[in-house]
Write a protein that holds these residues in place. Structure first.
Motif, PDB file in Angstrom:
ATOM      1  N   SER A  34     -18.929 -10.086   1.846  1.00  0.00           N
ATOM      2  CA  SER A  34     -18.467 -11.005   0.747  1.00  0.00           C
ATOM      3  C   SER A  34     -17.483 -10.019   0.160  1.00  0.00           C
ATOM      4  O   SER A  34     -16.422 -10.577  -0.245  1.00  0.00           O
ATOM      5  CB  SER A  34     -19.526 -11.574  -0.002  1.00  0.00           C
ATOM      6  OG  SER A  34     -19.075 -12.312  -1.072  1.00  0.00           O
ATOM      7  N   ASN A  35     -17.949  -8.792  -0.443  1.00  0.00           N
ATOM      8  CA  ASN A  35     -17.213  -8.018  -1.251  1.00  0.00           C
ATOM      9  C   ASN A  35     -16.033  -7.421  -0.700  1.00  0.00           C
ATOM     10  O   ASN A  35     -14.692  -7.409  -1.207  1.00  0.00           O
ATOM     11  CB  ASN A  35     -18.131  -6.596  -1.750  1.00  0.00           C
ATOM     12  CG  ASN A  35     -18.887  -7.206  -2.715  1.00  0.00           C
ATOM     13  OD1 ASN A  35     -18.814  -8.444  -3.574  1.00  0.00           O
ATOM     14  ND2 ASN A  35     -20.006  -6.287  -3.009  1.00  0.00           N
ATOM     15  N   LYS A  36     -16.214  -7.181   0.617  1.00  0.00           N
ATOM     16  CA  LYS A  36     -15.065  -6.533   1.417  1.00  0.00           C
ATOM     17  C   LYS A  36     -14.011  -7.440   1.764  1.00  0.00           C
ATOM     18  O   LYS A  36     -12.844  -7.182   1.618  1.00  0.00           O
ATOM     19  CB  LYS A  36     -15.403  -5.811   2.585  1.00  0.00           C
ATOM     20  CG  LYS A  36     -14.275  -5.780   3.813  1.00  0.00           C
ATOM     21  CD  LYS A  36     -15.250  -5.461   5.084  1.00  0.00           C
ATOM     22  CE  LYS A  36     -14.182  -5.250   6.080  1.00  0.00           C
ATOM     23  NZ  LYS A  36     -14.648  -4.880   7.794  1.00  0.00           N
ATOM     24  N   LEU A  37     -14.411  -8.730   2.033  1.00  0.00           N
ATOM     25  CA  LEU A  37     -13.273  -9.885   2.177  1.00  0.00           C
ATOM     26  C   LEU A  37     -13.008 -10.681   0.872  1.00  0.00           C
ATOM     27  O   LEU A  37     -11.998 -11.728   1.093  1.00  0.00           O
ATOM     28  CB  LEU A  37     -13.766 -10.829   3.249  1.00  0.00           C
ATOM     29  CG  LEU A  37     -14.115 -10.045   4.460  1.00  0.00           C
ATOM     30  CD1 LEU A  37     -14.841 -11.463   5.567  1.00  0.00           C
ATOM     31  CD2 LEU A  37     -12.917  -9.582   5.180  1.00  0.00           C
ATOM     32  N   ASN A  38     -13.461 -10.328  -0.242  1.00  0.00           N
ATOM     33  CA  ASN A  38     -13.278 -11.108  -1.379  1.00  0.00           C
ATOM     34  C   ASN A  38     -13.607 -12.465  -1.325  1.00  0.00           C
ATOM     35  O   ASN A  38     -12.686 -13.514  -1.644  1.00  0.00           O
ATOM     36  CB  ASN A  38     -11.910 -10.711  -2.058  1.00  0.00           C
ATOM     37  CG  ASN A  38     -11.746 -11.069  -3.423  1.00  0.00           C
ATOM     38  OD1 ASN A  38     -12.755 -11.209  -4.185  1.00  0.00           O
ATOM     39  ND2 ASN A  38     -10.494 -11.248  -3.733  1.00  0.00           N
ATOM     40  N   SER A  40     -16.384 -16.060  -1.309  1.00  0.00           N
ATOM     41  CA  SER A  40     -17.945 -16.458  -1.666  1.00  0.00           C
ATOM     42  C   SER A  40     -18.675 -16.313  -0.404  1.00  0.00           C
ATOM     43  O   SER A  40     -18.366 -16.171   0.703  1.00  0.00           O
ATOM     44  CB  SER A  40     -17.888 -17.868  -2.345  1.00  0.00           C
ATOM     45  OG  SER A  40     -17.579 -18.648  -1.306  1.00  0.00           O
ATOM     46  N   ARG A  41     -20.163 -16.159  -0.680  1.00  0.00           N
ATOM     47  CA  ARG A  41     -20.966 -16.082   0.553  1.00  0.00           C
ATOM     48  C   ARG A  41     -21.095 -17.494   1.254  1.00  0.00           C
ATOM     49  O   ARG A  41     -21.730 -17.431   2.212  1.00  0.00           O
ATOM     50  CB  ARG A  41     -22.304 -15.585  -0.082  1.00  0.00           C
ATOM     51  CG  ARG A  41     -22.206 -14.199  -0.765  1.00  0.00           C
ATOM     52  CD  ARG A  41     -23.367 -13.636  -1.381  1.00  0.00           C
ATOM     53  NE  ARG A  41     -24.423 -13.212  -0.233  1.00  0.00           N
ATOM     54  CZ  ARG A  41     -25.491 -12.643  -0.627  1.00  0.00           C
ATOM     55  NH1 ARG A  41     -25.779 -12.415  -2.012  1.00  0.00           N
ATOM     56  NH2 ARG A  41     -26.320 -12.461   0.360  1.00  0.00           N
ATOM     57  N   PRO A  43     -18.937 -19.640   2.700  1.00  0.00           N
ATOM     58  CA  PRO A  43     -18.213 -19.833   4.127  1.00  0.00           C
ATOM     59  C   PRO A  43     -18.499 -18.500   4.852  1.00  0.00           C
ATOM     60  O   PRO A  43     -18.641 -18.424   6.163  1.00  0.00           O
ATOM     61  CB  PRO A  43     -16.704 -19.651   3.518  1.00  0.00           C
ATOM     62  CG  PRO A  43     -16.592 -18.920   2.342  1.00  0.00           C
ATOM     63  CD  PRO A  43     -18.036 -19.609   1.337  1.00  0.00           C
ATOM     64  N   LEU A  44     -18.997 -17.334   4.138  1.00  0.00           N
ATOM     65  CA  LEU A  44     -19.565 -16.316   5.215  1.00  0.00           C
ATOM     66  C   LEU A  44     -20.682 -16.658   5.837  1.00  0.00           C
ATOM     67  O   LEU A  44     -21.036 -16.450   7.116  1.00  0.00           O
ATOM     68  CB  LEU A  44     -19.662 -15.155   4.115  1.00  0.00           C
ATOM     69  CG  LEU A  44     -20.310 -13.991   4.873  1.00  0.00           C
ATOM     70  CD1 LEU A  44     -19.312 -13.461   5.802  1.00  0.00           C
ATOM     71  CD2 LEU A  44     -20.672 -12.736   3.904  1.00  0.00           C
ATOM     72  N   ARG A  45     -21.640 -17.475   5.223  1.00  0.00           N
ATOM     73  CA  ARG A  45     -22.965 -17.709   5.839  1.00  0.00           C
ATOM     74  C   ARG A  45     -22.463 -18.646   7.172  1.00  0.00           C
ATOM     75  O   ARG A  45     -23.273 -18.640   8.074  1.00  0.00           O
ATOM     76  CB  ARG A  45     -23.878 -18.256   4.974  1.00  0.00           C
ATOM     77  CG  ARG A  45     -24.604 -17.110   4.147  1.00  0.00           C
ATOM     78  CD  ARG A  45     -25.244 -17.874   2.792  1.00  0.00           C
ATOM     79  NE  ARG A  45     -25.882 -16.748   2.187  1.00  0.00           N
ATOM     80  CZ  ARG A  45     -26.678 -16.829   1.028  1.00  0.00           C
ATOM     81  NH1 ARG A  45     -26.423 -17.925   0.502  1.00  0.00           N
ATOM     82  NH2 ARG A  45     -27.212 -15.845   0.412  1.00  0.00           N
ATOM     83  N   GLU A  46     -21.760 -19.399   6.961  1.00  0.00           N
ATOM     84  CA  GLU A  46     -21.284 -20.555   7.810  1.00  0.00           C
ATOM     85  C   GLU A  46     -20.657 -19.829   9.276  1.00  0.00           C
ATOM     86  O   GLU A  46     -21.086 -20.265  10.198  1.00  0.00           O
ATOM     87  CB  GLU A  46     -20.328 -21.598   7.377  1.00  0.00           C
ATOM     88  CG  GLU A  46     -20.886 -22.517   6.295  1.00  0.00           C
ATOM     89  CD  GLU A  46     -19.737 -23.356   5.581  1.00  0.00           C
ATOM     90  OE1 GLU A  46     -18.495 -23.056   5.954  1.00  0.00           O
ATOM     91  OE2 GLU A  46     -20.019 -24.226   4.947  1.00  0.00           O
ATOM     92  N   ALA A  47     -19.739 -18.885   8.850  1.00  0.00           N
ATOM     93  CA  ALA A  47     -19.196 -18.015  10.100  1.00  0.00           C
ATOM     94  C   ALA A  47     -20.486 -17.357  10.833  1.00  0.00           C
ATOM     95  O   ALA A  47     -20.411 -17.388  11.904  1.00  0.00           O
ATOM     96  CB  ALA A  47     -18.013 -17.041   9.457  1.00  0.00           C
ATOM     97  N   ILE A  48     -21.332 -16.476   9.781  1.00  0.00           N
ATOM     98  CA  ILE A  48     -22.469 -15.888  10.340  1.00  0.00           C
ATOM     99  C   ILE A  48     -23.379 -16.645  11.259  1.00  0.00           C
ATOM    100  O   ILE A  48     -23.790 -16.474  12.342  1.00  0.00           O
ATOM    101  CB  ILE A  48     -23.076 -15.156   9.592  1.00  0.00           C
ATOM    102  CG1 ILE A  48     -22.439 -14.058   8.985  1.00  0.00           C
ATOM    103  CG2 ILE A  48     -24.505 -14.649  10.030  1.00  0.00           C
ATOM    104  CD1 ILE A  48     -22.891 -13.407   7.755  1.00  0.00           C
ATOM    105  N   LYS A  49     -23.521 -18.170  10.738  1.00  0.00           N
ATOM    106  CA  LYS A  49     -24.253 -19.085  11.623  1.00  0.00           C
ATOM    107  C   LYS A  49     -23.776 -19.352  12.846  1.00  0.00           C
ATOM    108  O   LYS A  49     -24.409 -19.508  13.974  1.00  0.00           O
ATOM    109  CB  LYS A  49     -24.574 -20.485  10.735  1.00  0.00           C
ATOM    110  CG  LYS A  49     -25.465 -21.340  11.346  1.00  0.00           C
ATOM    111  CD  LYS A  49     -26.818 -20.731  11.309  1.00  0.00           C
ATOM    112  CE  LYS A  49     -27.889 -21.829  11.793  1.00  0.00           C
ATOM    113  NZ  LYS A  49     -29.280 -21.419  12.059  1.00  0.00           N
ATOM    114  N   GLN A  50     -22.593 -19.723  13.003  1.00  0.00           N
ATOM    115  CA  GLN A  50     -21.877 -19.854  14.223  1.00  0.00           C
ATOM    116  C   GLN A  50     -21.941 -18.783  15.232  1.00  0.00           C
ATOM    117  O   GLN A  50     -22.165 -18.973  16.379  1.00  0.00           O
ATOM    118  CB  GLN A  50     -20.368 -20.234  13.952  1.00  0.00           C
ATOM    119  CG  GLN A  50     -19.803 -20.413  15.205  1.00  0.00           C
ATOM    120  CD  GLN A  50     -20.166 -21.666  15.919  1.00  0.00           C
ATOM    121  OE1 GLN A  50     -20.758 -22.754  15.321  1.00  0.00           O
ATOM    122  NE2 GLN A  50     -20.023 -21.789  17.310  1.00  0.00           N
TER     123      GLN A  50
END
Length: 212
Positions: A34-38, A40-41, A43-50
Motif C-alpha cells: 500500500s505504501n509502495k504504490l501509494n 488505499s488498502r 483496491p489492493l485487497r481486491e487485487a490480492i483476492k483475485q
C-alpha cells in the motif's frame, strides 16, 4: 474507477512476480505494498483476492500472504495440463483451416535474431509464438486456462531460456510444429508438441533445482 485501480494493482503484482521483484514463496505484506504504490488498502485487497482465486497468491493458516510456492510436482502437473489443452488448440486450427501465416512471420523474425545472436529479442518472439498460436485457435475458455498456467511457468521459463542451446533447440521445435500444422497432420503436431513441452519441462526443472 475503483475497479480500474484494482485491475492496475493486479497487473502490477503479476509484473513484479514475472520480473523477479517477487519470487515464489515470498511474503506479501499489505501495508508495505500500500505504501509502495501509494494506494488505499481496499483496491489492493481486491487485487490480492483475485490473485488468491487464481492460486498465484496463497493465504497461510495464520492469515499471512505469500506468492505461491512452486516445486517439481506442480511443474509436472502444469505441463501435463498444457499438453492436453494445447492439443485442443491444434485440432481447432486444423479442423477450421485457420490461417497460420503469422506463425511463419514469427519464425522468420526469430531466425533473423538468432543468426545475429540477439538472444533477448529471440526470447520475446518465443513468448509471442505461443500467444499467436493461442489466438489463432479461437478457443476462448481453453485460452484463458492456458494463459493462467502459462503465467506461472513464464517466470521460470525466462531464466531457463538464458541457456542459448535451449533457445536454438526450442526454435527448431517451433519450426517443426509449424510445418506439421501447415500439413494439417494432427497426430504429428501432437507428437512434436509433447516432445517440445517435455524438453521445456526438463529445462525448467533443471533451472529450478539450480536456483534452489
Amino acid at each position: 474507477m475503483r475497479t480500474n485501480v484494482s485491475n492496475n494493482i493486479y497487473n502490477l503484482i503479476k509484473k513484479d512476480i514475472l520480473e523477479g521483484e517477487l519470487n515464489f514463496g515470498d511474503k506479501i505484506v499489505e501495508i508495505d505494498y500500500s505504501n509502495k504504490l501509494n494506494i488505499s488498502r481496499t483496491p489492493l485487497r481486491e487485487a490480492i483476492k483475485q490473485l488468491e482465486i487464481e492460486g498465484i497468491i496463497e493465504r497461510l493458516p495464520n492469515g499471512r500472504l505469500r506468492v505461491m510456492n512452486i516445486d517439481e510436482k506442480k511443474i509436472q502437473e502444469i505441463f501435463e495440463i498444457r499438453i492436453v489443452l494445447e492439443n485442443l488448440l491444434f485440432k481447432s486450427i486444423i479442423d477450421n483451416n485457420y490461417d497460420i501465416g503469422i506463425l511463419s512471420e514469427n519464425l522468420a523474425m526469430t531466425k533473423y535474431h538468432l543468426d545475429f545472436e540477439n538472444w533477448e529479442a529471440a526470447r520475446k518472439l518465443f513468448f509471442q509464438f505461443n500467444e499467436e498460436l493461442y489466438r489463432i485457435s479461437n478457443l476462448e475458455f481453453t485460452i484463458k486456462i492456458l494463459k493462467h498456467y502459462d503465467f506461472i511457468i513464464s517466470k521460470l521459463k525466462r531464466g531457463a531460456l538464458k541457456n542459448t542451446d535451449r533457445v536454438l533447440k526450442a526454435f527448431e521445435e517451433h519450426y517443426e510444429l509449424y510445418l506439421s500444422l501447415k500439413e494439417k497432420n494432427l497426430e504429428k503436431v501432437e507428437e512434436i508438441n509433447r516432445k517440445h513441452l517435455e524438453n521445456a519441462k526438463y529445462t525448467i526443472i533443471t533451472f529450478l533445482k539450480k536456483e534452489n
